[in-house]
Structure formats: C-alpha cells, structure tokens
Design an enzyme around this catalytic site. Structure first.
Site, PDB file in Angstrom:
ATOM      1  N   GLY A 234     -21.506 104.184  11.744  1.00  0.00           N
ATOM      2  CA  GLY A 234     -22.264 102.995  11.336  1.00  0.00           C
ATOM      3  C   GLY A 234     -22.547 102.071  12.511  1.00  0.00           C
ATOM      4  N   GLY A 464     -15.437 107.126   9.988  1.00  0.00           N
ATOM      5  CA  GLY A 464     -15.302 108.310  10.818  1.00  0.00           C
ATOM      6  C   GLY A 464     -14.353 108.011  11.963  1.00  0.00           C
ATOM      7  N   THR A 465     -13.867 106.768  11.982  1.00  0.00           N
ATOM      8  CA  THR A 465     -12.994 106.307  13.057  1.00  0.00           C
ATOM      9  C   THR A 465     -11.557 106.770  12.877  1.00  0.00           C
ATOM     10  OG1 THR A 465     -12.753 104.321  11.751  1.00  0.00           O
ATOM     11  CG2 THR A 465     -14.322 104.229  13.554  1.00  0.00           C
ATOM     12  N   ARG A 582      -0.740  97.303  20.468  1.00  0.00           N
ATOM     13  CA  ARG A 582      -0.212  98.643  20.207  1.00  0.00           C
ATOM     14  C   ARG A 582      -1.331  99.582  19.775  1.00  0.00           C
ATOM     15  NH1 ARG A 582       4.838  99.970  18.851  1.00  0.00           N
ATOM     16  NH2 ARG A 582       5.317  98.103  17.655  1.00  0.00           N
ATOM     17  N   GLY A 658     -12.314  99.341  18.087  1.00  0.00           N
ATOM     18  CA  GLY A 658     -13.596  99.984  17.768  1.00  0.00           C
ATOM     19  C   GLY A 658     -14.722  99.653  18.729  1.00  0.00           C
ATOM     20  N   GLU A 659     -14.665  98.470  19.339  1.00  0.00           N
ATOM     21  CA  GLU A 659     -15.833  98.015  20.096  1.00  0.00           C
ATOM     22  C   GLU A 659     -15.610  97.848  21.590  1.00  0.00           C
ATOM     23  OE1 GLU A 659     -18.303  95.364  17.102  1.00  0.00           O
ATOM     24  OE2 GLU A 659     -16.206  95.541  16.549  1.00  0.00           O
TER      25      GLU A 659
HETATM   26 MO1  MOS Z   1     -19.328  96.291  14.404  1.00  0.00          MO
HETATM   27  S1  MOS Z   1     -21.150  95.885  15.306  1.00  0.00           S
HETATM   28  O1  MOS Z   1     -18.691  94.707  14.314  1.00  0.00           O
HETATM   29  O2  MOS Z   1     -19.654  96.885  12.849  1.00  0.00           O
END
Ligand code: MOS
Length: 693
Positions: A234, A464-465, A582, A658-659
């Site tokens: 996404g 999917g993460t 962690r 994630g980012e």
């Molecule tokens: Mo991410 S761009 O905060 O889904």
C-alpha cells in the site's frame, strides 16, 4: 512503563502466513470467493475540468451481460460531501481527468468493460490548469501540513544570518510527482444485503474504511463490515478510502444481494489512488568556515488538488535534523486541476530529506569537510524547535557504524577520482529520520482457550509487512507463552478498533494494545487464567510523549558507477544503518528496510510521473513508461541496525520501521553521483540525459 520480556521478540520467526501465501490460500480482496459475482468497470472523464452536459447509457444497457449502469443522474445520493474525493457520481462537475463519471455493472468483467466503452458523454469543458511552478502568483499557505504540523516555523533571524554567513549554500532541488505501485491494485468487493454493507477491501485500515464509508453513505457504523486479511502492499495509498470504495458501494446498492467486484487497472491507479506531490525546494544553509551551521532556510512549493487540499509536510524534518541558532521553514501550495495527492512512504521526510541531505553534502564540499564530520559538528543536543530532550537520538552512532562497515575512511574526498573501464565510481552518505508515532484508539481483546491457548483479536492490517507474525511474537511475550499458543485474528471490523497501518505506527500502537490487554488479563485473572477468561484494553498514552522528542534515525551509504558514455547510473553497493528501537523480527525488519531503500533507489534513478499539461493526465501511466526499481537494479544492498531497546517508546522497546528505509536513500545516491562525476544533480530522477552534456 512496564516493559515485556523478550523471548519471541528479536527472533527471525518465518511469516506465519507464508505457507498460505505460497499455496494461494491467503486471499487478496478480489480473490474472495462469493456466489453470483458481478463486475464493475468505471467510465472516466476525458476532460480535466468542466461539467457533463449529457451522458447516454442506452447502448451500454442494451449490451448482453450488462446488468445496470449508474451515472451522476441515477446513482444513490450520498449523505456527506465533507470529503470531496469521495463525492462520487453526485454532480455533473469534473475536477480532474480520469474522475469517475459512470460505472457499468455486468455479469463478466469483459461485458462491463465493453459496456463502459459504449457510454457517450458530452462535456462543457472549462480551461484547466495543471501547470506546477514555483513562480505562480497564486501560491498559498495551508493552515497546517499533513499530520497536523505547523505550516511555517521561524527561529532567530535566518535571512540575516544567512547573508552574513562565511560559507553559503543556496540551491533549489526538485522532486517529481510519483505514484505508489503496490503489487496488488486497489480493489473492493461490495455487497449490499439490506441493511448491511460488506466490503472485501485492500486497505491499510479496515476500521477507517468502515467509518468513512458509513459516513459517506449515511449508514450507521455497525451496518458496515470491512474485511481485509491480506494486502499486497500500500505504501500509504491504501491508508484512507478512495473514490473506488464509494463507487463499488454505490454499485452494490443497485444490485442488492450480489457482490460487485471492482479492481482498479494499473493505469487507473495513476489517477485514483493518490500520489506524492512534486516539490520545488529552495534550501539555504549558512555556516562558519569550520562547518557550524548559523542559518537553515527551507522553502517548499508543492501542489494540491483544487477540490480537496493535501499539504505534504516536506520541510518538517528540517526542523529537527541539525543545530542552528537561526532557522526558517515554509510550505506553499499550488492548487491545480489534478487528482488529490496523498501519502506515499514517509510523506514529508522523503522529498524533504532529499533536498536537505544533498544541501548538507554541498556544504561539506564548500567547507572542505568530510560529510560525516559535518553532521557530527551540527548534532543538536535537544530538539532544536521544541527544545525537548531527545528520547533516543543515535544519528551519530548510525553514521559512525556505517562509515566503519562501508570503509568510508578510505574514500578520496575529491570528486571524479575513481574509474573502471568507462565507469566513474563514487560514494555518498545521507542521514535518515522518521518520527516515532503511536496512535491512540486501538483496542485488543484476549480470550483464554483450552490447554494454555489464547485468541488475540484486533482489527489491524498486514500490508505484506509481516503484521501477522510480529503481533503474534508480541502477544506471546506479553502472555509469556510460546508463539504456537497464540491464535491471532486481524483484518476485519468484527475485531476491535485498530488505527491505520500508517506513519510506521502500526506495530507500536497495536502491539501496545495487546500488551495492555495481557496485563489486564493477568490483573483480572491471575498468572494462570482459566479457559474462558477474557480481557480487553486500549493503547495507552505514553508518559514521555509530550516531554521527549522521539524519532528514529539512520545513515545511508551508497556507491554508484556512472557510465561516462551513456550517463547510466548503476548502484553498486548500499548500506543502511538504522536506530529504530528494538527490532521485533530481524528477518521481516531487514526486508522492510531494504524495501524502503530500494524504493529510495527507485526515486533517485527512475520514478517520475509526467503530466501532459494539454490534457491534464499522467501520460506514462503504466509500467512501460513508469519504471520502478526491479531486481536487476539492486545489487549489493544491506540494512543493519543498532542493538537498542527504547523504553520510552513502547513496552516492546520498538519504534516502527516501515518508512525510515526510504528516507535519505535518494540523497545518498545523488551525493554518490556527485562524488563519481563532479556533477551535482538537484532534480530527481537522475536519468542519463542529466549526466550526458
Ligand atoms: Mo505510510 S505513507 O504512513 O502509509
């Protein structure tokens, strides 16, 4: 904060949904098997601004297999126009090229598409304006920028300090419009079984789709159910519902009892699923001769759609990265007749840190300093704007660890010194940062089963993460049981509320709710709760949230080879070192971080959506014209992290990953291209034409 003891956390557990994915039994939204499906194909506007005068659906309706056609004249009326992006088929107005103006519902996808082709539309076109430039007279300041940050900030007298600085950098950087291209397109199956609407959706938040769709249709929240157990990516584009959700729901109202299946085509995703705004960023850095910053000025111009505002927080990372007594940041918007920009992996940090970290490289060159050393000299002791102490700032450790592993000390600082059979070789460095977000509003419930088994329920998302796996690890440690004893249920609004998988906040927010529920279970039922015992809790507010500046940091090192004849850039080596608290699951974390870095490589060298100003649409709207980095583009790439437990952030000690992998990646590559060639490219992507002169 009561930290949980790591047993499962920190182990490289394989995806618990891995086997189901490989065997094809983990369904994406479109793959849910339902009786008597129908298929939707939309009709999109071919003008960028104006209105529909006439829309003739007769030829479509008479086509075999077509069940119904809906237009703005015949679709059900929506209840709320608060979100103009979701005001679908409610008026004759056209706000951008590609907007939904009708939909055909048919027995097969082929007849739906054939029907859509037979719809005749007459428009009254108005002059559209999709021309993005920093020189526009109508640029304006939004009230706030994304995530609620102030539009402008100002400390000291940055202009005067810049004018008086011994060393100056004054450069303008541009980043292009970019589109998210998750593997799975945006998809919804909608079924109206009065009084209930069910959506099988591809989303980063079942609960926010539910509340938004309910509001839009004038339904009660509990009349809507959203199901999304597995998602094929996404990056933010599925973080909020878009027009396709509403279109599918409107179609479902028209064919009660029958599922309406709707998947955007890849081309449709280039105008209906959000995008990253292009930016024009003027960066001014003033410093003393020995590289101490005296002034930082970051002026950003970006775009929004005219019909609904989205203001990206591009200059926000500049407010915290480096120490300087004088600083000014500013965002200005051009409102254009284009679709609404939206979230794309690390909105704000990603384009903003490209400009800022290339500017720092330019300053290092101007001062004759090593770029790592320049950053060391400008390390702020506290958050420069809020003056809060850092929760866990380890930028310098990341830089030093990366420099050591990358053999940075062997680098000749002068550009254009290394070559190998027609390829110039160079290396570059850049910092990364991303805020630690914990969102409030998630709730988890835990129920004890037989033989020490637990069912843990929370309406979270797995893009999917690896959420299925990491939340299971967290639950096992919170309950002090083996991972096999945890039965996790996520991805359905039947489960308790969960906040969005966005802002790298998912695992922190949901994991904390699970930990709180486990603690509540123990409080109510003791250490060995009997079968049937239950508890529930929400994510609490962190005690240090207001008083500490909590961010993740990282350092990215890149080595590139640039072909002297063709200008082709190949990334030969890349290393990211991150500080993110962690790491719950090293196997999945590495894949997230490398995924982010790969997306940064893609941004650096390939991605660019090109708007044809005559028609107002993205012309390279497919994978032939819009290249995203593929396996062949990635060679030696690795991500590592500091061994760290953040006991201010969450009871797991984690901060979210994630980012941050994408942040700074493009700058490291651009800085490496400069080091290889001596040519400073300030406009992404770094395509061969920019290097062949
Ligand atoms: Mo991410 S761009 O905060 O889904």
């Amino acid at each position: 904060m009561q930290m949980i003891e790591p047993r499962a956390m920190g182990t490289p557990l394989q995806r618990i949904d891995g086997a189901a994915k490989i065997m094809g039994t983990a369904p994406y939204a479109f793959e849910h098997r339902l009786e008597r499906p129908t298929y939707l194909h939309p009709v999109q506007s071919t003008i960028a601004r104006g209105r529909i005068l006439k829309i003739d659906t007769r030829a479509a309706e008479s086509l075999e297999g077509v069940i119904a056609v809906i237009t703005h004249e015949t679709a059900a009326r929506l209840a709320s126009d608060e979100n103009k992006e979701l005001w679908v088929l409610q008026s004759a107005k056209v706000h951008f090229r590609g907007q939904f103006i009708a939909a055909v519902i048919a027995q097969t996808p082929e007849s739906a598409r054939a029907g859509a082709d037979r719809i005749a539309v007459e428009y009254e076109a108005a002059r559209h304006d999709v021309s993005f430039s920093g020189g526009r007279k109508d640029l304006y300041a939004p009230k706030t920028v994304n995530a609620g940050y102030p539009t402008d900030t100002n400390q000291g007298d940055a202009e005067t300090a810049f004018e008086r600085a011994e060393v100056k950098v004054d450069s303008t950087y541009t980043t292009p419009m970019e589109h998210n291209s998750p593997m799975e397109p945006h998809t919804t199956i909608a079924i109206w079984e009065s009084p209930k609407l069910t959506l099988y959706d591809s989303t980063q938040s079942v609960h926010s789709v539910r509340t938004t769709v309910a509001k839009s249709l004038g339904l009660k929240v509990d009349q809507v159910r959203v199901v999304s157990p597995y998602v094929g990516g996404g990056f933010g584009s599925k973080g909020e519902p878009h027009a396709h959700n509403i279109l599918a729901a409107l179609a479902a109202l028209r064919v009660p009892g029958r599922p309406v299946k709707f998947a955007l085509t890849r081309q449709q995703m280039f105008c209906l699923a959000g995008y990253r705004t292009p930016t024009i960023q003027r960066f001014r850095l003033g410093a003393t001769r020995d590289g101490r910053l005296t002034s930082i000025i970051h002026d950003v111009v970006e775009l929004t759609s005219r019909f609904k505002e989205f203001a990206e927080q591009t200059a926000v990372p500049t407010r915290l990265m480096y120490a300087s007594p004088n600083r000014r940041t500013r965002h200005r918007l051009a409102a254009l007749d284009l679709p609404k920009p939206s979230w794309m992996r690390a909105p704000g940090e990603t384009p903003g840190m490209f400009a800022g970290e290339v500017a720092m490289d330019e300053l290092a060159v101007a001062c004759g300093l090593d770029p790592v050393e320049l950053r060391v000299r400008n390390e702020p002791e506290r958050n420069p704007e809020s003056d809060n102490p850092w929760g866990n700032r380890h930028l310098l450790e990341c830089l030093r660890e990366g420099a050591r592993r990358f053999a940075w000390s062997e680098r000749d600082p002068r550009p254009r010194q290394r070559s190998d059979r027609g390829w110039l070789i160079g290396s570059g460095v850049a910092s990364s940062t991303y805020p630690r977000y914990v969102l409030l509003g998630s709730r988890a419930t835990i129920r004890c089963g037989e033989r020490g088994q637990y069912t843990v329920r929370i309406g979270a998302a797995d893009l999917g993460t690896g959420t299925w796996t990491t939340l299971t690890q967290i639950a096992a440690d919170a309950l002090q049981c083996p991972v096999e004893a945890v039965h996790l249920e996520i991805g359905d609004t039947e489960q308790p509320n969960a906040t969005v998988a966005g802002g790298s906040s998912g695992i922190s927010s949901w994991g904390w709710a699970i930990v709180a529920a486990a603690q509540e279970l123990r409080r109510l039922h003791g250490a060995r709760p009997a079968a049937g015992a239950e508890a529930s809790a929400q994510t609490p507010k962190g005690a240090d949230d207001e008083t500490f500046a909590q961010h993740s940091f990282g350092a990215q090192f890149a080595e590139v080879r640039v072909n002297t004849l063709t200008g082709e850039v190949r990334l030969s080596r890349m290393l990211g070192v991150f500080s993110a608290g962690r790491i719950i699951n090293p196997r999945l974390a590495r894949s997230q971080l490398i995924g982010g870095m790969t997306m940064g490589l893609s941004m650096a060298l390939h991605e660019e959506s090109v708007v044809d100003e005559r028609f107002g649409h993205v012309i390279n709207h497919d994978f032939a014209g819009y290249h995203i980095a593929a396996n062949a583009d990635v060679t030696d790439m690795d991500a590592v992290w500091l061994d760290e437990v953040d006991d201010r952030s969450t009871p797991m000690g984690s901060r979210g990953i994630g980012e941050i992998g994408i942040v700074g990646a493009a700058a490291a590559i651009a800085n490496a291209v400069y080091h290889a060639t001596g040519t400073r490219i300030r406009n992404l992507p770094i395509t061969p034409d920019k290097l062949v002169t």
